[in-house]
Design an enzyme around this catalytic site. Structure first.
Site, PDB file in Angstrom:
ATOM      1  N   HIS A   1      -6.594   1.098 -18.709  1.00 31.66           N
ATOM      2  CA  HIS A   1      -5.962   1.614 -19.922  1.00 31.66           C
ATOM      3  C   HIS A   1      -6.898   2.545 -20.701  1.00 31.66           C
ATOM      4  O   HIS A   1      -6.994   2.486 -21.936  1.00 31.66           O
ATOM      5  CB  HIS A   1      -5.443   0.468 -20.799  1.00 31.66           C
TER       6      HIS A   1
ATOM      7  N   TRP B   1      -6.665   3.261 -27.039  1.00 34.04           N
ATOM      8  CA  TRP B   1      -5.914   2.030 -26.789  1.00 34.04           C
ATOM      9  C   TRP B   1      -5.365   2.061 -25.375  1.00 34.04           C
ATOM     10  O   TRP B   1      -4.929   3.053 -24.856  1.00 34.04           O
ATOM     11  CB  TRP B   1      -4.749   1.828 -27.768  1.00 34.04           C
TER      12      TRP B   1
ATOM     13  N   ARG C   1      -0.678  -6.298  -9.807  1.00 35.87           N
ATOM     14  CA  ARG C   1      -1.648  -5.812 -10.795  1.00 35.87           C
ATOM     15  C   ARG C   1      -2.270  -7.026 -11.464  1.00 35.87           C
ATOM     16  O   ARG C   1      -1.556  -7.881 -11.983  1.00 35.87           O
ATOM     17  CB  ARG C   1      -0.925  -4.935 -11.822  1.00 35.87           C
TER      18      ARG C   1
ATOM     19  N   GLU D   1      -6.150   2.173 -12.199  1.00 37.64           N
ATOM     20  CA  GLU D   1      -5.288   3.028 -13.028  1.00 37.64           C
ATOM     21  C   GLU D   1      -5.960   3.393 -14.349  1.00 37.64           C
ATOM     22  O   GLU D   1      -6.618   2.535 -14.966  1.00 37.64           O
ATOM     23  CB  GLU D   1      -3.981   2.267 -13.294  1.00 37.64           C
TER      24      GLU D   1
ATOM     25  N   GLU E   1       0.778   8.160 -16.740  1.00 30.32           N
ATOM     26  CA  GLU E   1       1.940   7.603 -17.455  1.00 30.32           C
ATOM     27  C   GLU E   1       2.189   8.258 -18.811  1.00 30.32           C
ATOM     28  O   GLU E   1       3.301   8.204 -19.313  1.00 30.32           O
ATOM     29  CB  GLU E   1       1.802   6.084 -17.605  1.00 30.32           C
TER      30      GLU E   1
ATOM     31  N   ASP F   1      -5.274  -1.921 -14.307  1.00 30.97           N
ATOM     32  CA  ASP F   1      -5.120  -0.875 -15.322  1.00 30.97           C
ATOM     33  C   ASP F   1      -6.263  -0.994 -16.330  1.00 30.97           C
ATOM     34  O   ASP F   1      -6.342  -1.978 -17.072  1.00 30.97           O
ATOM     35  CB  ASP F   1      -3.761  -1.058 -16.021  1.00 30.97           C
TER      36      ASP F   1
ATOM     37  N   TYR G   1      -5.689  -5.926 -23.552  1.00 26.09           N
ATOM     38  CA  TYR G   1      -4.515  -5.188 -23.071  1.00 26.09           C
ATOM     39  C   TYR G   1      -3.938  -5.896 -21.826  1.00 26.09           C
ATOM     40  O   TYR G   1      -4.674  -6.305 -20.934  1.00 26.09           O
ATOM     41  CB  TYR G   1      -4.880  -3.735 -22.689  1.00 26.09           C
TER      42      TYR G   1
ATOM     43  N   ASN H   1       7.618   4.921 -27.085  1.00 26.68           N
ATOM     44  CA  ASN H   1       7.141   3.709 -27.756  1.00 26.68           C
ATOM     45  C   ASN H   1       6.432   4.007 -29.084  1.00 26.68           C
ATOM     46  O   ASN H   1       5.425   4.719 -29.113  1.00 26.68           O
ATOM     47  CB  ASN H   1       6.175   2.994 -26.796  1.00 26.68           C
TER      48      ASN H   1
ATOM     49  N   GLU I   1       5.776   0.490 -10.224  1.00 25.45           N
ATOM     50  CA  GLU I   1       5.407  -0.625 -11.112  1.00 25.45           C
ATOM     51  C   GLU I   1       6.686  -1.359 -11.533  1.00 25.45           C
ATOM     52  O   GLU I   1       7.702  -0.741 -11.842  1.00 25.45           O
ATOM     53  CB  GLU I   1       4.695  -0.072 -12.354  1.00 25.45           C
TER      54      GLU I   1
ATOM     55  N   ARG J   1       1.257   8.987 -11.714  1.00 23.61           N
ATOM     56  CA  ARG J   1       2.089   7.917 -12.285  1.00 23.61           C
ATOM     57  C   ARG J   1       3.028   8.397 -13.386  1.00 23.61           C
ATOM     58  O   ARG J   1       3.398   7.636 -14.274  1.00 23.61           O
ATOM     59  CB  ARG J   1       1.160   6.818 -12.834  1.00 23.61           C
TER      60      ARG J   1
HETATM   61  O1  KDG Z   1       3.839   2.232 -24.243  1.00 25.41           O
HETATM   62  C1  KDG Z   1       2.659   1.917 -23.612  1.00 25.41           C
HETATM   63  C2  KDG Z   1       2.911   1.148 -22.335  1.00 25.41           C
HETATM   64  O2  KDG Z   1       3.884   1.763 -21.568  1.00 25.41           O
HETATM   65  C3  KDG Z   1       1.654   0.994 -21.511  1.00 25.41           C
HETATM   66  O3  KDG Z   1       0.690   0.332 -22.259  1.00 25.41           O
HETATM   67  C4  KDG Z   1       1.943   0.224 -20.228  1.00 25.41           C
HETATM   68  O4  KDG Z   1      -0.091   1.013 -19.287  1.00 25.41           O
HETATM   69  C5  KDG Z   1       0.999   0.526 -19.131  1.00 25.41           C
HETATM   70  C6  KDG Z   1       1.420   0.237 -17.752  1.00 25.41           C
HETATM   71  O5  KDG Z   1       0.703   0.630 -16.843  1.00 25.41           O
HETATM   72  O6  KDG Z   1       2.468  -0.375 -17.562  1.00 25.41           O
HETATM   73 MG    MG Z   2      -0.861   1.855 -17.469  1.00 29.07          MG
END
Ligand code: KDG
Ligand code: MG
Length: 427
Positions: A236, A427, A169, A260, A286, A234, A181, A59, A363, A307
């Site tokens: 994040h 972020w 979620r 998460e 992730e 999440d 987010y 991404n 997910e 993950r």
């Molecule tokens: O590219 C970033 C996304 O994949 C992310 O922000 C999505 O955190 C995410 C999730 O758990 O799906």
């Molecule tokens: Mg995530």
């Protein structure tokens, strides 16, 4: 007499054993298309005409991976035997001196997925059969409820429960912040989010404002939705380790399935701090490109769920190694399933999820986008919050080159986060 018979039998056994014919790689094609958002796709074609596909989407850095594949990797694969998945993986990872890294590993991942797809087609078996067969009959999913307010999130969660989802979620907008987010705002679905980001948008974060919303979200969720639904959330990576520890503690009464990405774990010891203070289960991974980024987290049992995604952590070959390692330490897999992973990655996850003994949950944001479904022809079904893997040979997914060519790449970025005083944040 007996030795004569044994001799004859083993001789004829060897005679019927067939030498596996080489599957010469003839062409490696790379596509960057935008059916609602950007995807990088690899297609490996063998001399015999059998082909496989893989997802290499990173991404906001799509063209870097496409160049890596076209300029540096594809020329080295021509003429190699597509059967030798492990050797090609090692050749691209170990043979290159520059190991790991998101661009490199996304490229390796796509090649790996495409080779597993080819092997399944040659064997006339779905990939999960080559991984050892099924460990369960279906794959548990968690869906997303994202709202402009707590009650909006819970309305959406109720709608998902009616569709049969048992794990959800929950994310809600943070009062006092312009964007949050995981909240879609005026967009209908995730696929609309990316098209409008020709430069990175900037967002503001406040931990204080977040805490005021998030604990209330889960309090109301339990009150309204009862105790039989699994909740996930999440963060994040917005919190420091001690803030994550506090959040985990405050959420304990609401019994989350997992929390998460509470904090960044570039320093894997960070999770020791969180773990010491809370029994809320923790998930991360992730953004990881290799097993090395989660080795200590897993080995020290500082997390409960890993993950990693096939597209970002080196493909099916690498995901399988991570799952087996995690299994030794009671860590279960919960692969990333965001919309920036193409349906090819989802298919790869389905085969891993159905076969890994320590799979927990996948997910799932769905692929309800017409253009996307013109490009990627997938073949799985979802019922009562569970996904059923395709029994088609290989990964069970196809890619329409013409549809992809009609939807060209558009430069787009992920947002950047800042604290209210302007400091750049996670972020
Ligand atoms: O590219 C970033 C996304 O994949 C992310 O922000 C999505 O955190 C995410 C999730 O758990 O799906
Ligand atoms: Mg995530």
């Amino acid at each position: 007499m007996l030795s004569y018979l044994i001799n004859r039998f083993s001789k004829s056994f060897y005679q019927i054993g067939v030498r596996v014919k080489m599957l010469k790689i003839e062409q490696v094609k790379v596509f960057v298309c935008n059916p609602g958002r950007n995807f990088v796709t690899v297609k490996i074609i063998t001399e015999q005409g059998i082909y496989g596909i893989g997802d290499a989407t990173l991404n906001g850095r799509e063209m870097a991976v496409a160049t890596m594949l076209e300029e540096h990797i594809a020329p080295c694969l021509i003429g190699r035997d597509a059967h030798n998945i492990e050797d090609i993986w090692q050749y691209l990872y170990k043979g290159v001196y520059w190991r790991k890294g998101p661009v490199n590993m996304a490229a390796i991942a796509a090649i790996d997925m495409a080779l597993w797809d080819i092997k399944g087609k040659v064997a006339n078996l779905p990939v999960y059969q080559l991984l050892g067969g099924k460990s369960r009959h279906a794959v548990n999913l968690y869906a997303h409820a994202n709202g402009e307010s707590i009650s909006d999130t819970l309305d959406k969660a109720e709608a998902l429960i009616k569709q049969g989802f048992k794990a959800i979620r929950l994310q809600a907008a943070i009062p006092g912040l312009a964007v949050t987010y995981g909240v879609l705002g005026d967009k209908k679905d995730y696929f609309e989010l990316q098209g409008s980001r020709p430069l990175p948008p900037e967002e503001t974060w406040s931990t204080k404002k977040y805490f005021a919303m998030v604990v209330e979200l889960f309090k109301q969720a339990r009150e309204r939705l009862g105790d039989q639904i699994d909740f996930l959330h999440d963060v994040h990576s917005r919190l420091t380790p001690i803030e994550s520890a506090r959040l985990g503690k405050l959420l304990e009464p609401y019994d989350l399935f997992f929390l998460e990405d509470a904090s960044i774990a570039e320093n894997q010891d960070n999770y020791q701090v969180i773990r010491q203070h809370t029994t809320t289960p923790l998930a991360i991974g992730e953004t990881y490109n290799s097993i090395w980024e989660c080795k200590s987290l897993i080995q020290n049992q500082h997390i409960d769920f890993i993950r990693t995604a096939a597209t970002h952590a080196g493909g099916i070959t690498a995901m399988r190694r991570i799952a087996d390692f995690a299994n030794l330490f009671n860590v279960r897999t919960a692969p990333h399933g965001a919309p920036d992973l193409s349906p090819i990655c989802f298919a790869a996850h389905m085969h891993l999820n159905i076969s890994a003994p320590n799979f927990a949950i996948q997910e799932f944001v769905g692929f309800d986008n017409e253009q996307l479904n013109q490009v990627f022809k997938h073949n799985y079904t979802v019922e009562s919050g569970m996904a059923f893997v395709s029994d088609a040979p290989g990964l069970g997914i196809d890619f329409d080159e013409d549809a992809a060519k009609a939807l060209p790449y558009k430069r787009s970025y992920l947002p950047v986060s800042r604290l209210e005083d302007g400091t750049v944040w996670n972020w």
